[in-house]
Scaffold this active site. Structure first.
Site, PDB file in Angstrom:
ATOM      1  N   LYS A  92     -10.197   7.374   4.837  1.00 19.11           N
ATOM      2  CA  LYS A  92     -11.593   7.224   5.239  1.00 19.11           C
ATOM      3  C   LYS A  92     -12.528   7.925   4.248  1.00 19.11           C
ATOM      4  O   LYS A  92     -13.600   7.407   3.936  1.00 19.11           O
ATOM      5  CB  LYS A  92     -11.785   7.795   6.646  1.00 19.11           C
ATOM      6  CG  LYS A  92     -13.093   7.387   7.289  1.00 19.11           C
ATOM      7  CD  LYS A  92     -13.061   5.924   7.661  1.00 19.11           C
ATOM      8  CE  LYS A  92     -14.432   5.373   7.956  1.00 19.11           C
ATOM      9  NZ  LYS A  92     -15.328   5.353   6.801  1.00 19.11           N
TER      10      LYS A  92
ATOM     11  N   CYS B 212       0.814  -1.224   0.000  1.00 19.00           N
ATOM     12  CA  CYS B 212       0.000   0.000   0.000  1.00 19.00           C
ATOM     13  C   CYS B 212       0.844   1.268   0.000  1.00 19.00           C
ATOM     14  O   CYS B 212       0.305   2.373  -0.099  1.00 19.00           O
ATOM     15  CB  CYS B 212      -0.944   0.001   1.198  1.00 19.00           C
ATOM     16  SG  CYS B 212      -2.113  -1.375   1.169  1.00 19.00           S
TER      17      CYS B 212
ATOM     18  N   HIS C  62      -8.911   3.887  -1.029  1.00 18.66           N
ATOM     19  CA  HIS C  62      -7.493   3.549  -1.088  1.00 18.66           C
ATOM     20  C   HIS C  62      -7.113   2.866  -2.402  1.00 18.66           C
ATOM     21  O   HIS C  62      -6.929   1.653  -2.456  1.00 18.66           O
ATOM     22  CB  HIS C  62      -7.153   2.640   0.099  1.00 18.66           C
ATOM     23  CG  HIS C  62      -5.737   2.191   0.172  1.00 18.66           C
ATOM     24  ND1 HIS C  62      -4.681   2.933  -0.327  1.00 18.66           N
ATOM     25  CD2 HIS C  62      -5.191   1.064   0.701  1.00 18.66           C
ATOM     26  CE1 HIS C  62      -3.553   2.276  -0.106  1.00 18.66           C
ATOM     27  NE2 HIS C  62      -3.838   1.138   0.505  1.00 18.66           N
TER      28      HIS C  62
ATOM     29  N   CYS D   4     -13.738   1.406   8.390  1.00 12.28           N
ATOM     30  CA  CYS D   4     -12.904   0.898   7.303  1.00 12.28           C
ATOM     31  C   CYS D   4     -12.854   1.889   6.142  1.00 12.28           C
ATOM     32  O   CYS D   4     -13.858   2.513   5.810  1.00 12.28           O
ATOM     33  CB  CYS D   4     -13.458  -0.430   6.791  1.00 12.28           C
ATOM     34  SG  CYS D   4     -13.788  -1.662   8.072  1.00 12.28           S
TER      35      CYS D   4
END
Length: 395
Positions: free
Chosen positions: A335, A86, A339, A209
């Site tokens: 958030k 990531c 992502h 998440c």
């Protein structure tokens, strides 16, 4: 161990970032073109042909440097494709910086892109190679959900208090996202909606998440001494560190899921390079990897913004709110953005770039001298970590 860094040797003179959202009508090629076009528009003195070399970070939306060279119609230019979990966007930036610092190139561009909405995956999309059998087969929410009970047990925080802390983090970041036209989610979320959301893993509900999105970002990088040839408001790299974990955390009885050791090490190195001795006082704004709400809580202590065991109190006291001592994720964070793996690290730097240049609009932090971007990949106990500090003043 030496980590000499690139303090005041590198400048970012231009950046671009697409909105992060459901781009059903755009391909990864389209997103790269959009981000790169905006990046060049931010510094008219540089054209595509002026760039000596390019980097593109993507985890699963392309192979080889042709991921970038084809949509940009680049000819006779070196293009390097990188991946590092990531932290892939940060890796693109890091490698581009070292290429300039080495003297190999004068002007380079770092880019990152990911198209997740066209695939069945929400995070890392690669097929894992065979292992020695010690790897744990679990989901990302499952892995990161372990942070919450571990933190509560170590520091004596009861579940109700911790739920309030995690809810505050989610609500804060969504409130910041409301102020950002590039964010995917632009609605404030009531605490009761966060607390009452369907559970995903452990204490983590849907609203704890980060989401799934598509996006791209780009940065133009030059030597610090050349920066004012291209812009009157360059942003200088003050410190940068990357740490790749050994992966032994889950097999180490001493690891208790209340820290990311790799982040601690990367932060220490970046702070030393930048001359930061009191992060809470010296860092004006920070972008951190809030893939899940307890991740942000733990990171506040790993980055030295809170004392160990005090981060939860600081969250509730508003220390990391937009008007707090250290505003965190002023753009809305993962958030609000989701992502897209290859782009996230550069998106974080884009917010830092806007903040220190005074271009963040409604979410602008007063007179920020130093901004921090922290990006991680992997899982608790087995991750890679990137920390960069940027500012508008060079020594």
């Amino acid at each position: 161990m030496a980590s000499h860094g690139l303090t005041d040797r590198i400048a970012i003179v231009g950046m671009g970032c697409t909105p992060f959202r459901d781009h059903w009508d755009k391909s990864a090629d389209d997103l790269l073109v959009d981000a790169v076009t905006e990046c060049f528009a931010s510094v008219p003195a540089i054209t595509r042909d002026d760039v000596d070399a390019y980097w593109v970070g993507t985890q699963g939306s392309g192979m080889s440097g042709m991921t970038l060279s084809k949509p940009l119609h680049l000819r006779d230019k070196p293009v390097t494709r990188v991946e590092n979990f990531c932290a892939t966007g940060s890796e693109s930036f890091r490698n581009a910086c070292f290429a300039v610092a080495s003297g190999a190139y004068d002007v380079v561009m770092a880019t990152g892109v990911e198209k997740l909405k066209d695939s069945p995956y929400s995070g890392l999309t690669a097929s894992w190679p065979p292992s020695d059998g010690t790897e744990v087969d679990w989901t990302a929410p499952g892995a990161f959900s372990l942070l919450a009970p571990a933190y509560a047990a170590r520091y004596g925080v009861d579940e109700e208090q911790l739920r309030e802390v995690l809810t505050h983090i989610a609500a804060k970041n969504h409130a910041n996202g409301v102020r950002n036209e590039r964010a995917q989610y632009r609605k404030a979320v009531a605490p009761e909606a966060i607390t009452g959301a369907p559970k995903i893993a452990g204490m983590l509900g849907v609203m704890d998440c980060s989401g799934v999105s598509d996006g791209a970002a780009a940065a133009l990088i030059v030597r610090a001494e050349d920066a004012h040839k291209y812009t009157d408001r360059p942003v200088f790299l003050k410190g940068m560190a990357f740490v790749s974990g050994s992966g032994d955390g889950l097999g180490n009885e001493g690891y208790d899921f209340t820290t990311f050791p790799e982040v601690v090490s990367a932060a220490e190195q970046a702070y030393a390079q930048a001359g930061v001795t009191a992060p809470r006082e010296q860092i004006a704004v920070a972008e951190v990897h809030d893939c899940f709400t307890p991740t942000e809580l733990v990171l506040m202590e790993d980055l030295g913004f809170s004392e160990r065991g005090e981060g939860w109190r600081d969250v509730l006291d508003g220390v990391f709110d937009l008007d707090g001592d250290v505003p965190v994720n002023t753009d809305g964070g993962l958030k609000s953005f989701g992502h897209p793996v290859g782009a996230t690290g550069l998106r974080m730097l884009f917010e830092c770039w806007q903040q220190v240049r005074g271009e963040a609009g409604e979410r602008q932090v007063p007179d920020p001298k130093l901004a921090l971007a922290q990006n991680l990949g992997g899982q608790p106990g087995s991750c890679v970590a990137f920390v960069a500090i940027v500012g508008t003043e060079a020594a």
